[in-house]
Design an enzyme around this catalytic site. Structure first.
Site, PDB file in Angstrom:
ATOM      1  N   HIS A  57       1.010  -1.068   0.160  1.00 13.41           N
ATOM      2  CA  HIS A  57      -0.101  -0.048  -0.125  1.00 13.41           C
ATOM      3  C   HIS A  57       0.794   1.310  -0.155  1.00 13.41           C
ATOM      4  O   HIS A  57       2.157   1.091   0.199  1.00 13.41           O
ATOM      5  CB  HIS A  57      -0.993   0.095   1.244  1.00 13.41           C
TER       6      HIS A  57
HETATM    7  P1  TYD Z   1      -1.973  -2.880   7.370  1.00 16.90           P
HETATM    8  O1  TYD Z   1      -1.338  -1.683   7.716  1.00 16.90           O
HETATM    9  O2  TYD Z   1      -2.492  -3.059   6.099  1.00 16.90           O
HETATM   10  O3  TYD Z   1      -0.509  -3.890   7.666  1.00 16.90           O
HETATM   11  P2  TYD Z   1       0.642  -4.415   6.846  1.00 16.90           P
HETATM   12  O4  TYD Z   1       0.949  -3.134   6.130  1.00 16.90           O
HETATM   13  O5  TYD Z   1       1.553  -4.765   7.885  1.00 16.90           O
HETATM   14  O6  TYD Z   1       0.365  -5.323   5.797  1.00 16.90           O
HETATM   15  O7  TYD Z   1      -2.644  -3.295   8.540  1.00 16.90           O
HETATM   16  C1  TYD Z   1      -3.216  -4.520   8.717  1.00 16.90           C
HETATM   17  C2  TYD Z   1      -4.719  -4.356   9.548  1.00 16.90           C
HETATM   18  O8  TYD Z   1      -4.341  -4.357  10.785  1.00 16.90           O
HETATM   19  C3  TYD Z   1      -5.694  -3.545   8.942  1.00 16.90           C
HETATM   20  O9  TYD Z   1      -6.876  -4.238   8.792  1.00 16.90           O
HETATM   21  C4  TYD Z   1      -5.889  -2.308   9.946  1.00 16.90           C
HETATM   22  C5  TYD Z   1      -5.201  -2.717  11.250  1.00 16.90           C
HETATM   23  N1  TYD Z   1      -4.228  -1.880  11.803  1.00 16.90           N
HETATM   24  C6  TYD Z   1      -4.868  -1.198  12.729  1.00 16.90           C
HETATM   25  O10 TYD Z   1      -5.975  -1.472  13.330  1.00 16.90           O
HETATM   26  N2  TYD Z   1      -4.157   0.049  13.476  1.00 16.90           N
HETATM   27  C7  TYD Z   1      -2.759   0.135  12.932  1.00 16.90           C
HETATM   28  O11 TYD Z   1      -2.240   1.095  13.293  1.00 16.90           O
HETATM   29  C8  TYD Z   1      -2.659  -0.509  11.801  1.00 16.90           C
HETATM   30  C9  TYD Z   1      -0.896  -0.348  11.407  1.00 16.90           C
HETATM   31  C10 TYD Z   1      -3.181  -1.690  11.190  1.00 16.90           C
END
Ligand code: TYD
Length: 138
Positions: A57
């Protein structure tokens, strides 16, 4: 929302330095001292299964320090024109990621911990999760 016109060359690995002693090391990250933004959130990734990748992302506004608090992993940053792979493997090294870049994390070693210091609280509206949308907005 407008996506920032940043490039992979705006990101760098910063040696946060450490306080060394015979009984171990301490690395300190402190607002207004050795980080170029104020930290409003800390989160960490762990128990990432071998071969798994994370991220995938971009952010409109979020700025981050990514640190391998334990073990190692790679961060691939992409500005739509150039990509850069950064291997993180020391707890005193921080990859500074500016807003407006696509990122993926992979190659996690067993037991690794990816600690992220972030400039803003969690906000799903700050994410672009579709690569084509990212490219179109860049
Ligand atoms: P995401 O940022 O997409 O994780 P990564 O980049 O590690 O793959 O987040 C994964 C899930 O976690 C998403 O559904 C939202 C949740 N999340 C939170 O609730 N709070 C946060 O601070 C973060 C980073 C993620």
């Amino acid at each position: 929302m407008k996506l920032k016109n940043s490039t992979v060359y705006d990101c760098s690995v910063i040696d946060v330095s450490k306080v060394h002693s015979d009984s171990g090391n301490i690395t300190v990250v402190e607002n207004s001292q050795n980080i170029p933004f104020d930290v409003n959130r800390v989160y960490y990734l762990y128990d990432v299964p071998s071969g798994e990748s994370r991220g995938g992302h971009a952010h409109y506004e979020l700025e981050q320090f990514i640190i391998a608090a334990s073990g190692s992993f790679d961060v691939i940053i992409d500005d739509g024109t150039n990509t850069k792979r950064v291997s993180l493997n020391r707890p005193n090294l921080a990859l500074h990621i500016v807003p407006g870049l696509w990122r993926e994390l992979n190659n996690f070693s067993s037991g690794s911990i990816c600690m992220v210091l972030a400039s803003h609280k969690y906000d799903e509206k700050d994410y672009i999760r579709d690569y084509n949308e990212f490219i179109n907005k860049k």
